[in-house]
Design a protein around this motif. Sequence first.
Motif, PDB file in Angstrom:
ATOM      1  N   THR A 173      41.609  54.424  53.286  1.00 12.97           N
ATOM      2  CA  THR A 173      42.318  54.471  52.112  1.00 12.97           C
ATOM      3  C   THR A 173      43.649  53.887  51.815  1.00 12.97           C
ATOM      4  O   THR A 173      44.265  53.896  50.884  1.00 12.97           O
ATOM      5  N   ARG A 174      44.233  53.505  52.973  1.00  8.68           N
ATOM      6  CA  ARG A 174      45.587  53.032  52.792  1.00  8.68           C
ATOM      7  C   ARG A 174      45.540  51.926  51.934  1.00  8.68           C
ATOM      8  O   ARG A 174      46.596  51.526  51.110  1.00  8.68           O
ATOM      9  N   PRO A 175      44.915  50.650  52.349  1.00 11.00           N
ATOM     10  CA  PRO A 175      44.865  49.579  51.437  1.00 11.00           C
ATOM     11  C   PRO A 175      44.774  50.055  49.820  1.00 11.00           C
ATOM     12  O   PRO A 175      45.344  49.552  48.837  1.00 11.00           O
ATOM     13  N   ASN A 180      57.760  43.657  40.613  1.00 11.16           N
ATOM     14  CA  ASN A 180      58.068  42.873  41.817  1.00 11.16           C
ATOM     15  C   ASN A 180      57.514  43.665  42.952  1.00 11.16           C
ATOM     16  O   ASN A 180      57.821  43.451  44.194  1.00 11.16           O
ATOM     17  N   TYR A 181      56.606  44.481  42.702  1.00 11.50           N
ATOM     18  CA  TYR A 181      56.228  45.402  43.877  1.00 11.50           C
ATOM     19  C   TYR A 181      55.363  44.911  44.831  1.00 11.50           C
ATOM     20  O   TYR A 181      54.287  44.129  44.239  1.00 11.50           O
ATOM     21  N   GLN A 182      55.554  44.797  46.075  1.00 10.94           N
ATOM     22  CA  GLN A 182      54.997  44.047  46.914  1.00 10.94           C
ATOM     23  C   GLN A 182      53.467  44.666  47.151  1.00 10.94           C
ATOM     24  O   GLN A 182      53.593  45.939  47.769  1.00 10.94           O
ATOM     25  N   LEU A 183      52.670  43.967  47.277  1.00  5.99           N
ATOM     26  CA  LEU A 183      51.083  44.536  47.530  1.00  5.99           C
ATOM     27  C   LEU A 183      50.730  44.207  49.061  1.00  5.99           C
ATOM     28  O   LEU A 183      50.963  42.988  49.443  1.00  5.99           O
ATOM     29  N   SER A 184      50.071  44.882  49.616  1.00  2.00           N
ATOM     30  CA  SER A 184      49.499  44.829  51.134  1.00  2.00           C
ATOM     31  C   SER A 184      48.052  44.093  50.942  1.00  2.00           C
ATOM     32  O   SER A 184      47.274  44.447  50.171  1.00  2.00           O
ATOM     33  N   VAL A 185      47.884  43.206  51.852  1.00  6.38           N
ATOM     34  CA  VAL A 185      46.463  42.619  51.665  1.00  6.38           C
ATOM     35  C   VAL A 185      45.834  42.865  53.009  1.00  6.38           C
ATOM     36  O   VAL A 185      44.888  42.081  53.588  1.00  6.38           O
ATOM     37  N   GLU A 186      46.103  44.085  53.529  1.00  6.70           N
ATOM     38  CA  GLU A 186      45.322  44.549  54.732  1.00  6.70           C
ATOM     39  C   GLU A 186      44.097  45.092  54.330  1.00  6.70           C
ATOM     40  O   GLU A 186      43.783  45.459  53.246  1.00  6.70           O
ATOM     41  N   GLY A 187      43.428  45.357  55.363  1.00  7.43           N
ATOM     42  CA  GLY A 187      41.798  46.243  55.161  1.00  7.43           C
ATOM     43  C   GLY A 187      40.692  45.435  55.049  1.00  7.43           C
ATOM     44  O   GLY A 187      40.750  44.106  55.395  1.00  7.43           O
ATOM     45  N   ALA A 188      39.587  45.913  54.315  1.00  2.73           N
ATOM     46  CA  ALA A 188      38.405  45.068  54.292  1.00  2.73           C
ATOM     47  C   ALA A 188      38.444  44.030  53.570  1.00  2.73           C
ATOM     48  O   ALA A 188      39.294  43.746  52.707  1.00  2.73           O
ATOM     49  N   THR A 189      37.408  43.120  53.510  1.00  3.33           N
ATOM     50  CA  THR A 189      37.355  41.992  52.738  1.00  3.33           C
ATOM     51  C   THR A 189      37.274  42.197  51.299  1.00  3.33           C
ATOM     52  O   THR A 189      38.101  41.479  50.388  1.00  3.33           O
ATOM     53  N   VAL A 241      38.700  44.887  49.748  1.00  2.00           N
ATOM     54  CA  VAL A 241      39.818  45.313  49.312  1.00  2.00           C
ATOM     55  C   VAL A 241      40.708  44.072  49.243  1.00  2.00           C
ATOM     56  O   VAL A 241      41.684  44.267  48.375  1.00  2.00           O
ATOM     57  N   ARG A 242      40.904  43.228  50.113  1.00  2.00           N
ATOM     58  CA  ARG A 242      42.037  41.898  50.081  1.00  2.00           C
ATOM     59  C   ARG A 242      41.565  41.337  48.979  1.00  2.00           C
ATOM     60  O   ARG A 242      42.447  40.756  48.213  1.00  2.00           O
ATOM     61  N   GLU A 243      40.332  40.982  48.555  1.00  2.00           N
ATOM     62  CA  GLU A 243      40.116  40.400  47.308  1.00  2.00           C
ATOM     63  C   GLU A 243      40.655  41.080  46.071  1.00  2.00           C
ATOM     64  O   GLU A 243      40.895  40.391  45.431  1.00  2.00           O
ATOM     65  N   LEU A 244      40.394  42.433  45.988  1.00  2.00           N
ATOM     66  CA  LEU A 244      40.662  43.206  45.036  1.00  2.00           C
ATOM     67  C   LEU A 244      42.286  42.882  44.793  1.00  2.00           C
ATOM     68  O   LEU A 244      42.775  42.815  43.701  1.00  2.00           O
ATOM     69  N   ALA A 297      42.969  39.615  43.393  1.00  2.00           N
ATOM     70  CA  ALA A 297      42.831  39.812  42.174  1.00  2.00           C
ATOM     71  C   ALA A 297      43.979  40.433  40.992  1.00  2.00           C
ATOM     72  O   ALA A 297      44.494  40.058  40.078  1.00  2.00           O
ATOM     73  N   PHE A 298      44.615  41.526  41.529  1.00  2.00           N
ATOM     74  CA  PHE A 298      45.397  42.410  41.169  1.00  2.00           C
ATOM     75  C   PHE A 298      46.757  41.516  41.101  1.00  2.00           C
ATOM     76  O   PHE A 298      47.456  41.812  40.172  1.00  2.00           O
ATOM     77  N   ASP A 299      47.364  40.945  42.015  1.00  2.00           N
ATOM     78  CA  ASP A 299      48.377  40.315  41.974  1.00  2.00           C
ATOM     79  C   ASP A 299      48.320  38.986  41.168  1.00  2.00           C
ATOM     80  O   ASP A 299      49.545  39.089  40.186  1.00  2.00           O
ATOM     81  N   ARG A 300      47.033  38.309  40.784  1.00  2.00           N
ATOM     82  CA  ARG A 300      46.872  37.249  39.715  1.00  2.00           C
ATOM     83  C   ARG A 300      47.242  37.876  38.521  1.00  2.00           C
ATOM     84  O   ARG A 300      47.813  37.550  37.488  1.00  2.00           O
ATOM     85  N   MET A 301      46.461  39.249  38.235  1.00  2.00           N
ATOM     86  CA  MET A 301      46.887  39.842  36.865  1.00  2.00           C
ATOM     87  C   MET A 301      48.212  40.042  36.647  1.00  2.00           C
ATOM     88  O   MET A 301      48.724  40.134  35.707  1.00  2.00           O
ATOM     89  N   ARG A 302      48.840  40.557  37.730  1.00  2.00           N
ATOM     90  CA  ARG A 302      50.220  41.114  37.500  1.00  2.00           C
ATOM     91  C   ARG A 302      51.245  40.030  37.121  1.00  2.00           C
ATOM     92  O   ARG A 302      52.194  39.994  36.392  1.00  2.00           O
ATOM     93  N   SER A 303      50.842  38.766  37.819  1.00  2.00           N
ATOM     94  CA  SER A 303      51.596  37.493  37.269  1.00  2.00           C
ATOM     95  C   SER A 303      51.419  37.225  35.870  1.00  2.00           C
ATOM     96  O   SER A 303      52.395  36.780  35.371  1.00  2.00           O
TER      97      SER A 303
END
Length: 602
Positions: free
Chosen positions: A295-297, A314-323, A325-328, A331-337
């Motif tokens: 659940t950490r990611p 400007n909150y930094q997102l982590s891209v760790e975890g399962a594939t 979760v990383r794709e999510l 996608a969230f980072d692109r939406m935030r931009s």
Amino acid sequence: MRTTLMVSLLAVSLGLTATCLLIIRLSVQQEIRKGLNSDLDHSLSTFHNIAMQRNQMLAREAALLADLPSLKALMSTQDAHTIQDGSQEFWSVSGSDFFALASPTGKLLTYSNRGPMLNEELVKRGLQSCMSYPEESCMIAFGQNLYELSIQPLYFGPPANASQLGYVIIGYAIDHQVAQQISEVASADVAFLVNGDVAATTLNSPRLSDLSALSQSLDTASVIPQRIKLNRETYMADAITLPAAGQGEVRLVVLKSYDRASEYLRRVNRWVLALGLASLLIGLLLAVSISRTVTRPLETLVAGSRALGQGDFNYQLSVEGATEVRELALAFDRMRSELRRTHRELIESDRLATIGRMASSVSHDLRHHLSAIYANAEFMSLAQTGSDERLELHHEVKEAVQSMTDLIESLVLFSQTGQILHLNNERLNGLVERAISSIRQHPEGREVKVWADHLEPVEAWVDGKKLSRVFYNLLLNACQAAKTGPGKPEVMVTLSEDEEKIRIDIRDSGKGVPESIRQTLFQPFVSAGKESGVGLGLTLAQHISQEHGGEVKLQESVPGKTVFSVLLYKQVLQSFGRRQLEAAKETKMAEEAKIQQRQEQL
């Protein structure tokens, strides 16, 4: 998700651990019961074996005594006194606890016993009962004294001649010593009961009364040991009825302490509890580790969405975890931009719209006031204008200038919100009184009764100039609203404090705040029912109050009564004071250091 996963893992771990430990505990408890039952059965068989051996030995001793010529010679006299006098020698030789001689008809001639003298009548009746089985051992109770006796006939010459001289009777007492011997061999407590009373036992005295009370409830026919409680200690008891001559009922009760035998069970319980806690702790750590890994990611994504909801792009997102979760996360980072870009565009457009609204409102109000000044000045320049008319025109010019001055001051203060406060220890009641005095000189306050009710002397660290503007704006709005009310225009100010806050209430008798603007009341350029003004008064009051760690609230608004409250929280104001005192102390120390440095240079 983490809570659900942790609770599920802990529930499974705890359930399996508890089930296994419960099975272990029940198995150990069952084995203890079986061991106690086996020990009790063994104790009874041990008693029978010991009794048999002692009875055989007793019969041999009695037979040896019956063959003694001297004893036969003594019994041949058939004189009770002679026999009684001569029996002591044989009593000593026998080494038994009981010794008696009887005539061929069973009449008691003499007897001796160790310990207190027995009742002769009880001895006679008991021996008469035992005479029915002269060739076997006989258990008999003389009162509460229990004996195992062996009866041997004495013959003059060979027994075949049938010349019987009498009987020799010897026996041993079933006392504490015998009970102790049986207890040591059987590893259990024993008790001999005669008619429910304890004759001999290895139990201590506090338990004897309980055993006597429970003796009748013990079922000698039961094949399963019974549980009883003696002096708050639990025992497993097994009882048998012993064959005894006479009227008395003799029972043997073998007792095994269940509490002492359960000490091992208690140790097992402690180990079970320790193992259960250890298993629970290990399961908890394992559940935390697994849940955090899973659940950490997702938690990082949740924190990012919360930050985005609060406007932090400007909150930094982590891209760790399962594939997945990383794709999510990507996608969230692109939406935030994209949202950041859109937000900037909206802010820019809103800024332009605000500037446009401000320019429109300010230009409209300034044009209105300048037109009034221009027209009145033109009328004043006419020769036919009288002195009274000139005074009235001059008054209107002053009012227009005052309105323009208020407008410009509001704009200046609006542009300065967010700057550093100039804090001083001010008397708030004095600031309120000066604001009331100023509003009474304002054209909007001349026809309104403005008064204060019991202004308590309250001091606090505030920016006096800015806070005075808060009171002034609220009073000005209150005066403008009071003129529209159904009754006499009136504005009242109260000042109070408690342990948490300082409160300034400004109440007017106007018709109330319209429902349409209550939700946006403190936003810029919001006004209703006013002939002049750009809607910055309440906005400035709210911003300045928030800079002081407080707020402005609309407490109540009904026709004839509208109350605005300025709330200043003491904890924030006290922190202002501490910072000011610390700053002053630092400034003083710096000045003293400079003076000392100059003195050293000189």
